[in-house]
Design a protein around this motif. Structure first.
Motif, PDB file in Angstrom:
ATOM      1  N   THR A  50       0.852  -1.191   0.000  1.00 44.53           N
ATOM      2  CA  THR A  50       0.000   0.000   0.000  1.00 44.53           C
ATOM      3  C   THR A  50       0.884   1.236   0.000  1.00 44.53           C
ATOM      4  O   THR A  50       2.060   1.163   0.384  1.00 44.53           O
ATOM      5  CB  THR A  50      -0.908   0.036   1.242  1.00 44.53           C
ATOM      6  OG1 THR A  50      -0.097   0.323   2.390  1.00 44.53           O
ATOM      7  CG2 THR A  50      -1.636  -1.285   1.447  1.00 44.53           C
ATOM      8  N   MET A  81      -8.964  -1.684   4.854  1.00 39.03           N
ATOM      9  CA  MET A  81      -8.478  -2.463   3.724  1.00 39.03           C
ATOM     10  C   MET A  81      -7.768  -3.712   4.225  1.00 39.03           C
ATOM     11  O   MET A  81      -7.424  -3.827   5.406  1.00 39.03           O
ATOM     12  CB  MET A  81      -7.519  -1.640   2.862  1.00 39.03           C
ATOM     13  CG  MET A  81      -6.253  -1.212   3.573  1.00 39.03           C
ATOM     14  SD  MET A  81      -5.108  -0.307   2.498  1.00 39.03           S
ATOM     15  CE  MET A  81      -6.045   1.203   2.238  1.00 39.03           C
ATOM     16  N   SER A  82      -7.540  -4.656   3.322  1.00 44.71           N
ATOM     17  CA  SER A  82      -6.699  -5.814   3.587  1.00 44.71           C
ATOM     18  C   SER A  82      -5.269  -5.462   3.188  1.00 44.71           C
ATOM     19  O   SER A  82      -5.033  -5.003   2.060  1.00 44.71           O
ATOM     20  CB  SER A  82      -7.201  -7.027   2.794  1.00 44.71           C
ATOM     21  OG  SER A  82      -6.324  -8.119   2.966  1.00 44.71           O
ATOM     22  N   GLU A  84      -1.139  -6.544   2.894  1.00 42.31           N
ATOM     23  CA  GLU A  84      -0.013  -7.476   2.917  1.00 42.31           C
ATOM     24  C   GLU A  84       1.237  -6.702   3.307  1.00 42.31           C
ATOM     25  O   GLU A  84       1.467  -5.589   2.816  1.00 42.31           O
ATOM     26  CB  GLU A  84       0.193  -8.122   1.543  1.00 42.31           C
ATOM     27  CG  GLU A  84      -0.702  -9.301   1.255  1.00 42.31           C
ATOM     28  CD  GLU A  84      -0.233 -10.084   0.044  1.00 42.31           C
ATOM     29  OE1 GLU A  84       0.424 -11.130   0.212  1.00 42.31           O
ATOM     30  OE2 GLU A  84      -0.507  -9.607  -1.072  1.00 42.31           O
ATOM     31  N   ARG A 108      -0.393 -10.766   6.551  1.00 40.43           N
ATOM     32  CA  ARG A 108      -1.625 -10.079   6.131  1.00 40.43           C
ATOM     33  C   ARG A 108      -2.434  -9.660   7.359  1.00 40.43           C
ATOM     34  O   ARG A 108      -2.507 -10.393   8.348  1.00 40.43           O
ATOM     35  CB  ARG A 108      -2.467 -11.002   5.245  1.00 40.43           C
ATOM     36  CG  ARG A 108      -3.742 -10.343   4.696  1.00 40.43           C
ATOM     37  CD  ARG A 108      -4.564 -11.347   3.912  1.00 40.43           C
ATOM     38  NE  ARG A 108      -3.865 -11.775   2.707  1.00 40.43           N
ATOM     39  CZ  ARG A 108      -3.951 -11.142   1.540  1.00 40.43           C
ATOM     40  NH1 ARG A 108      -4.673 -10.052   1.430  1.00 40.43           N
ATOM     41  NH2 ARG A 108      -3.296 -11.614   0.497  1.00 40.43           N
ATOM     42  N   VAL A 109      -3.013  -8.481   7.287  1.00 41.54           N
ATOM     43  CA  VAL A 109      -3.910  -8.009   8.328  1.00 41.54           C
ATOM     44  C   VAL A 109      -5.111  -7.327   7.672  1.00 41.54           C
ATOM     45  O   VAL A 109      -4.973  -6.659   6.640  1.00 41.54           O
ATOM     46  CB  VAL A 109      -3.190  -7.033   9.286  1.00 41.54           C
ATOM     47  CG1 VAL A 109      -2.724  -5.778   8.556  1.00 41.54           C
ATOM     48  CG2 VAL A 109      -4.072  -6.670  10.461  1.00 41.54           C
ATOM     49  N   ILE A 110      -6.297  -7.515   8.259  1.00 43.58           N
ATOM     50  CA  ILE A 110      -7.509  -6.822   7.811  1.00 43.58           C
ATOM     51  C   ILE A 110      -7.667  -5.585   8.682  1.00 43.58           C
ATOM     52  O   ILE A 110      -8.024  -5.676   9.858  1.00 43.58           O
ATOM     53  CB  ILE A 110      -8.762  -7.719   7.933  1.00 43.58           C
ATOM     54  CG1 ILE A 110      -8.526  -9.048   7.219  1.00 43.58           C
ATOM     55  CG2 ILE A 110      -9.982  -7.003   7.370  1.00 43.58           C
ATOM     56  CD1 ILE A 110      -8.283  -8.919   5.744  1.00 43.58           C
ATOM     57  N   GLN A 112      -9.734  -2.995   9.523  1.00 48.01           N
ATOM     58  CA  GLN A 112     -11.087  -2.437   9.471  1.00 48.01           C
ATOM     59  C   GLN A 112     -11.311  -1.424  10.570  1.00 48.01           C
ATOM     60  O   GLN A 112     -12.271  -0.663  10.529  1.00 48.01           O
ATOM     61  CB  GLN A 112     -12.124  -3.560   9.594  1.00 48.01           C
ATOM     62  CG  GLN A 112     -12.167  -4.483   8.385  1.00 48.01           C
ATOM     63  CD  GLN A 112     -13.222  -5.556   8.541  1.00 48.01           C
ATOM     64  OE1 GLN A 112     -13.464  -6.066   9.634  1.00 48.01           O
ATOM     65  NE2 GLN A 112     -13.843  -5.917   7.429  1.00 48.01           N
TER      66      GLN A 112
END
Length: 422
Positions: A50, A81-82, A84, A108-110, A112
């Motif tokens: 990102t 967002m998701s 990486e 990976r983390v979500i 939110q």
């Protein structure tokens, strides 16, 4: 009807406004990395896919050290967002590694909502280390490619790690350095297609409780092998390369034990000669030398005995293992090995105390014979080196007049006793 439709759209928009606002609001994530064993002087970075994580720039987000092997950084993402991401030490060659030294899969983390994320990394990749299992290798094998020393051509270094090395992060290990490293583990690189089987032999010794876990380091030979493995100018350059380049590399990359009685060097034929010479020259570094069919003398070609005689000096606190066969090429080397043993005796070295000499009269010169004798040779060398170290410590404490010739009994770890030139 049109008015009713417009009213429904307005009501729907109003009902969705909180969720929409939440989805588009910035999200803050605090990343915490626990990296035991990593120096607090290291600079750790976050990198990800990102803009907030630099689009995989390995130096995107610098983390701060907070003590207790922990680094932290707060990253704000423009919306939920998701994500990486991965941790680096400043380059794509230095990233978090798995237990085999391979780069870890991206994390990976979500994101939110605002949250804390905690990860742990036990090891890191580096540009010099390649994990490349092939052939009939057994165990955890690492390669260090193109290691170069002063005045010597570059060569590969291969490292065998004992089982559970990656999991037992609090353990440190003795180290055995072997010359002709291309021959010791892998038939794909061994001359003639047959290796020593050191990887399998080590694991069997450990499984049978005849030897504690050790690290084995194989130092590849080069086209200049004969000169590098002969005591003299080139040989001294090679010995210095082992001590000043290879050993510091291994100590830096792996968890090794300090002390000469935890450090061994070995080899066969010319490699056995230079192994003996290396321990002879650096007794403060090596507590044991394993010399299989060493080429101390070969009529018309080699005579290294004067080199040792000129440097006899004080008795070395090193346990020397020597052996030789009685067939083929070993029959030609046998007189030189026996002459070296005679010199050791004349200098006060005592059999079983300072050295062991094995004659295997039915054995020829080659890897099959050396690999057969290897397990017993290593076990005896470990036992001998630790006995000498115990004697040296007694002498330093003033309990004996001679560290190596006193008759004091010592307690030694339970290691099983023993029984043409390449």
């Amino acid at each position: 009807m049109v008015l009713l439709r417009r009213l429904m759209v307005v009501l729907l928009a109003l009902s969705c406004a909180p969720a929409f606002a939440q989805a588009t609001a910035p999200v803050s994530v605090e990343f915490s990395l626990h990296a035991p064993g990593l120096s607090q002087e290291e600079v750790v970075y976050l990198s990800g896919g990102t803009p907030s994580l630099g689009n995989w720039d390995p130096r995107a987000v610098r983390m701060e050290y907070h003590g207790n092997d922990t680094w932290r950084a707060i990253v704000v993402f423009r919306r939920a967002m998701s994500v990486e991401y991965r941790y680096t030490l400043g380059s794509n060659d230095r990233v978090g590694a798995d237990y085999r030294g391979q780069p870890m899969q991206n994390l990976r983390v979500i994101a939110q909502r605002n949250l804390d994320v905690t990860d742990e990394i036990l090891s890191w990749t580096d540009a010099e280390t390649v994990v490349e299992p092939r052939g009939q290798l057994s165990g955890d094998i690492r390669y260090h490619r193109h290691v170069r020393g002063d005045a010597l051509p570059a060569r590969d270094i291969v490292v065998w790690l004992p089982r559970f090395y990656a999991l037992n992060t609090g353990d440190a290990y003795p180290v055995l350095y072997l010359n002709d490293g291309e021959n010791i583990f892998d038939p794909a690189t061994a001359k003639g297609g047959r290796d020593w089987g050191v990887d399998e032999a080590m694991q069997q010794l450990i499984d049978d409780d005849l030897l504690e876990p050790m690290i084995v380091v194989g130092i590849y030979s080069t086209a200049d092998r004969l000169n590098e493995y002969t005591p003299g100018v080139d040989g001294e350059d090679y010995m210095r390369f082992v001590v000043e380049t290879v050993k510091p590399l291994i100590d830096r990359r792996y968890r090794t034990r300090e002390g000469r009685h935890h450090t061994f060097v070995g080899g066969a034929a010319m490699g056995g000669l230079i192994a003996f010479a290396t321990a002879w020259t650096y007794p403060e570094v090596f507590g044991g030398a394993l010399s299989f069919s060493p080429a101390f003398q070969l009529e018309g070609r080699i005579d290294a005995l004067p080199w040792f005689a000129e440097r006899a000096g004080e008795q070395r606190p090193v346990f020397f293992y020597l052996d030789v066969g009685g067939e083929g090429g070993d029959a030609l080397l046998q007189p030189g090995v026996e002459a070296m043993v005679d010199l050791l005796r004349s200098w006060g070295y005592r059999p079983e105390r300072n050295y062991v000499f094995i004659r295997d009269m039915d054995a020829d010169h080659g890897i099959p014979a050396w690999s057969e004798r290897f397990p017993e040779a290593l076990a005896r060398s470990v036992r001998g080196a630790r006995r000498l170290e115990a004697l040296a410590q007694r002498n330093e404490a003033g309990e004996g007049s001679s560290a190596f010739n006193s008759g004091f009994p010592v307690t030694v770890p339970n290691v099983a006793p023993a029984s043409s030139v390449r």
